[in-house]
Design a protein around this motif. Sequence first.
Motif, PDB file in Angstrom:
ATOM      1  N   VAL A 149      60.168  80.933 103.767  1.00 42.51           N
ATOM      2  CA  VAL A 149      60.529  82.310 103.423  1.00 42.51           C
ATOM      3  C   VAL A 149      61.762  82.634 104.249  1.00 42.51           C
ATOM      4  O   VAL A 149      61.843  82.263 105.432  1.00 42.51           O
ATOM      5  CB  VAL A 149      59.394  83.299 103.766  1.00 42.51           C
ATOM      6  N   GLY A 150      62.728  83.331 103.638  1.00 43.03           N
ATOM      7  CA  GLY A 150      63.941  83.592 104.390  1.00 43.03           C
ATOM      8  C   GLY A 150      64.673  84.842 103.967  1.00 43.03           C
ATOM      9  O   GLY A 150      64.289  85.535 103.023  1.00 43.03           O
ATOM     10  N   CYS A 151      65.746  85.082 104.702  1.00 42.90           N
ATOM     11  CA  CYS A 151      66.628  86.216 104.449  1.00 42.90           C
ATOM     12  C   CYS A 151      68.048  85.749 104.724  1.00 42.90           C
ATOM     13  O   CYS A 151      68.313  85.139 105.767  1.00 42.90           O
ATOM     14  CB  CYS A 151      66.259  87.374 105.380  1.00 42.90           C
ATOM     15  N   ASP A 152      68.957  86.033 103.780  1.00 42.10           N
ATOM     16  CA  ASP A 152      70.353  85.648 103.983  1.00 42.10           C
ATOM     17  C   ASP A 152      71.273  86.864 104.069  1.00 42.10           C
ATOM     18  O   ASP A 152      72.466  86.765 103.788  1.00 42.10           O
ATOM     19  CB  ASP A 152      70.811  84.661 102.900  1.00 42.10           C
ATOM     20  N   HIS A 153      70.710  87.996 104.486  1.00 44.04           N
ATOM     21  CA  HIS A 153      71.537  89.182 104.713  1.00 44.04           C
ATOM     22  C   HIS A 153      72.508  88.862 105.856  1.00 44.04           C
ATOM     23  O   HIS A 153      72.115  88.248 106.848  1.00 44.04           O
ATOM     24  CB  HIS A 153      70.655  90.377 105.079  1.00 44.04           C
ATOM     25  N   THR A 196      70.105  87.000 109.157  1.00 45.02           N
ATOM     26  CA  THR A 196      69.862  85.683 108.591  1.00 45.02           C
ATOM     27  C   THR A 196      68.751  84.996 109.379  1.00 45.02           C
ATOM     28  O   THR A 196      68.842  84.842 110.595  1.00 45.02           O
ATOM     29  CB  THR A 196      71.151  84.834 108.621  1.00 45.02           C
ATOM     30  N   ALA A 197      67.693  84.618 108.672  1.00 40.83           N
ATOM     31  CA  ALA A 197      66.567  83.940 109.307  1.00 40.83           C
ATOM     32  C   ALA A 197      65.758  83.218 108.232  1.00 40.83           C
ATOM     33  O   ALA A 197      65.808  83.582 107.053  1.00 40.83           O
ATOM     34  CB  ALA A 197      65.686  84.946 110.049  1.00 40.83           C
ATOM     35  N   ARG A 198      65.019  82.221 108.674  1.00 37.65           N
ATOM     36  CA  ARG A 198      64.194  81.429 107.748  1.00 37.65           C
ATOM     37  C   ARG A 198      62.981  80.942 108.528  1.00 37.65           C
ATOM     38  O   ARG A 198      63.101  80.532 109.672  1.00 37.65           O
ATOM     39  CB  ARG A 198      65.012  80.252 107.236  1.00 37.65           C
ATOM     40  N   ALA A 199      61.824  80.965 107.880  1.00 35.90           N
ATOM     41  CA  ALA A 199      60.598  80.459 108.485  1.00 35.90           C
ATOM     42  C   ALA A 199      59.965  79.443 107.556  1.00 35.90           C
ATOM     43  O   ALA A 199      59.718  79.733 106.380  1.00 35.90           O
ATOM     44  CB  ALA A 199      59.622  81.602 108.755  1.00 35.90           C
ATOM     45  N   VAL A 200      59.721  78.258 108.076  1.00 36.42           N
ATOM     46  CA  VAL A 200      59.022  77.221 107.321  1.00 36.42           C
ATOM     47  C   VAL A 200      57.539  77.576 107.340  1.00 36.42           C
ATOM     48  O   VAL A 200      56.980  77.922 108.388  1.00 36.42           O
ATOM     49  CB  VAL A 200      59.265  75.829 107.948  1.00 36.42           C
ATOM     50  N   LEU A 201      56.912  77.515 106.175  1.00 37.73           N
ATOM     51  CA  LEU A 201      55.493  77.841 106.088  1.00 37.73           C
ATOM     52  C   LEU A 201      54.649  76.733 106.710  1.00 37.73           C
ATOM     53  O   LEU A 201      54.920  75.549 106.525  1.00 37.73           O
ATOM     54  CB  LEU A 201      55.077  78.050 104.638  1.00 37.73           C
ATOM     55  N   LEU A 202      53.627  77.151 107.434  1.00 36.27           N
ATOM     56  CA  LEU A 202      52.673  76.215 108.010  1.00 36.27           C
ATOM     57  C   LEU A 202      51.782  75.655 106.903  1.00 36.27           C
ATOM     58  O   LEU A 202      51.606  76.300 105.858  1.00 36.27           O
ATOM     59  CB  LEU A 202      51.812  76.935 109.045  1.00 36.27           C
ATOM     60  N   PRO A 203      51.180  74.509 107.121  1.00 37.73           N
ATOM     61  CA  PRO A 203      50.269  73.968 106.109  1.00 37.73           C
ATOM     62  C   PRO A 203      49.150  74.943 105.729  1.00 37.73           C
ATOM     63  O   PRO A 203      48.782  75.028 104.558  1.00 37.73           O
ATOM     64  CB  PRO A 203      49.712  72.701 106.772  1.00 37.73           C
ATOM     65  N   THR A 204      48.636  75.688 106.687  1.00 45.00           N
ATOM     66  CA  THR A 204      47.575  76.668 106.383  1.00 45.00           C
ATOM     67  C   THR A 204      48.095  77.792 105.506  1.00 45.00           C
ATOM     68  O   THR A 204      47.378  78.275 104.621  1.00 45.00           O
ATOM     69  CB  THR A 204      46.977  77.254 107.671  1.00 45.00           C
ATOM     70  N   GLN A 205      49.326  78.209 105.723  1.00 49.79           N
ATOM     71  CA  GLN A 205      49.929  79.256 104.894  1.00 49.79           C
ATOM     72  C   GLN A 205      50.162  78.745 103.478  1.00 49.79           C
ATOM     73  O   GLN A 205      49.863  79.438 102.504  1.00 49.79           O
ATOM     74  CB  GLN A 205      51.240  79.739 105.518  1.00 49.79           C
ATOM     75  N   ARG A 206      50.666  77.526 103.375  1.00 50.93           N
ATOM     76  CA  ARG A 206      50.900  76.946 102.050  1.00 50.93           C
ATOM     77  C   ARG A 206      49.589  76.781 101.297  1.00 50.93           C
ATOM     78  O   ARG A 206      49.512  77.056 100.094  1.00 50.93           O
ATOM     79  CB  ARG A 206      51.625  75.601 102.160  1.00 50.93           C
ATOM     80  N   ALA A 207      48.541  76.355 101.987  1.00 47.27           N
ATOM     81  CA  ALA A 207      47.225  76.182 101.344  1.00 47.27           C
ATOM     82  C   ALA A 207      46.695  77.518 100.845  1.00 47.27           C
ATOM     83  O   ALA A 207      46.131  77.599  99.738  1.00 47.27           O
ATOM     84  CB  ALA A 207      46.239  75.536 102.319  1.00 47.27           C
ATOM     85  N   ALA A 208      46.878  78.584 101.626  1.00 46.57           N
ATOM     86  CA  ALA A 208      46.413  79.910 101.210  1.00 46.57           C
ATOM     87  C   ALA A 208      47.170  80.370  99.967  1.00 46.57           C
ATOM     88  O   ALA A 208      46.565  80.886  99.012  1.00 46.57           O
ATOM     89  CB  ALA A 208      46.584  80.913 102.350  1.00 46.57           C
ATOM     90  N   LEU A 209      48.484  80.185  99.942  1.00 46.40           N
ATOM     91  CA  LEU A 209      49.280  80.606  98.787  1.00 46.40           C
ATOM     92  C   LEU A 209      48.978  79.740  97.569  1.00 46.40           C
ATOM     93  O   LEU A 209      48.957  80.247  96.437  1.00 46.40           O
ATOM     94  CB  LEU A 209      50.772  80.572  99.124  1.00 46.40           C
ATOM     95  N   GLU A 210      48.714  78.467  97.783  1.00 44.40           N
ATOM     96  CA  GLU A 210      48.343  77.595  96.674  1.00 44.40           C
ATOM     97  C   GLU A 210      47.023  78.070  96.034  1.00 44.40           C
ATOM     98  O   GLU A 210      46.909  78.130  94.812  1.00 44.40           O
ATOM     99  CB  GLU A 210      48.196  76.160  97.165  1.00 44.40           C
ATOM    100  N   LYS A 211      46.081  78.441  96.863  1.00 50.17           N
ATOM    101  CA  LYS A 211      44.801  78.961  96.374  1.00 50.17           C
ATOM    102  C   LYS A 211      45.028  80.248  95.584  1.00 50.17           C
ATOM    103  O   LYS A 211      44.447  80.440  94.520  1.00 50.17           O
ATOM    104  CB  LYS A 211      43.871  79.215  97.564  1.00 50.17           C
ATOM    105  N   ASP A 212      45.896  81.122  96.085  1.00 50.01           N
ATOM    106  CA  ASP A 212      46.176  82.388  95.390  1.00 50.01           C
ATOM    107  C   ASP A 212      46.834  82.138  94.042  1.00 50.01           C
ATOM    108  O   ASP A 212      46.476  82.784  93.046  1.00 50.01           O
ATOM    109  CB  ASP A 212      47.076  83.283  96.247  1.00 50.01           C
ATOM    110  N   LEU A 213      47.785  81.239  93.997  1.00 51.31           N
ATOM    111  CA  LEU A 213      48.479  80.947  92.747  1.00 51.31           C
ATOM    112  C   LEU A 213      47.538  80.330  91.712  1.00 51.31           C
ATOM    113  O   LEU A 213      47.734  80.496  90.517  1.00 51.31           O
ATOM    114  CB  LEU A 213      49.674  80.027  92.988  1.00 51.31           C
ATOM    115  N   ALA A 214      46.517  79.639  92.177  1.00 50.89           N
ATOM    116  CA  ALA A 214      45.551  79.002  91.274  1.00 50.89           C
ATOM    117  C   ALA A 214      44.526  79.997  90.733  1.00 50.89           C
ATOM    118  O   ALA A 214      43.855  79.707  89.740  1.00 50.89           O
ATOM    119  CB  ALA A 214      44.833  77.863  91.974  1.00 50.89           C
ATOM    120  N   SER A 215      44.397  81.158  91.377  1.00 54.49           N
ATOM    121  CA  SER A 215      43.347  82.106  90.954  1.00 54.49           C
ATOM    122  C   SER A 215      43.761  82.929  89.753  1.00 54.49           C
ATOM    123  O   SER A 215      44.904  83.088  89.447  1.00 54.49           O
ATOM    124  CB  SER A 215      42.971  83.029  92.099  1.00 54.49           C
TER     125      SER A 215
END
Length: 184
Positions: A157-161, A165-184
Amino acid sequence: MKRVEREDILDYVTYGERRDALRRDAMEAKNARRVHVGEHLTFLFENAETIRYQVQEMIRAERIVRDADIRHELDTYNELLGAAGELGATLLIEIEDAAKRDEKLTRWIDLPRHIYVELADGRRIIAWYDERQLSRDRLSAVQYVKFAAGGNVPVAVGCDHPELTARAVLLPTQRAALEKDLAS
């Protein structure tokens, strides 16, 4: 994404009796979906559990009992969720000093056009936001955004204002949570 339905909501007395356990579960869900980007931006990706908690808290705080009023809260908060393949997030712009916050929220009026999720293939999906949230001269410290990720789980997730300007790489736990949400 799964919506919160009327039958998912407890009356405020029953909710009060179960609140500690339900709050603990909701905080776990929020923690798995909270992403800090740089010094000032926090994204909370919403799902049915986080939305249900917000609705229950509103019902409790305002002692809402009428079915029409409960349904209004559900409609309002369910809007924060993405449609199929989308992710919805609450963006908090966190600046403690009130004077600095006011000055930056004025300068950063175009910030929503500069936030994105990044997919594994490097594509950036720019946020969609409701322009009703913006005034002519100042940004609100809380924004509701959606990302049309096409069902893909972001890797960052990032911002290029120019001023933020900043960017954060998602942790595996965050990606797993979002994957579960997208599947619901």
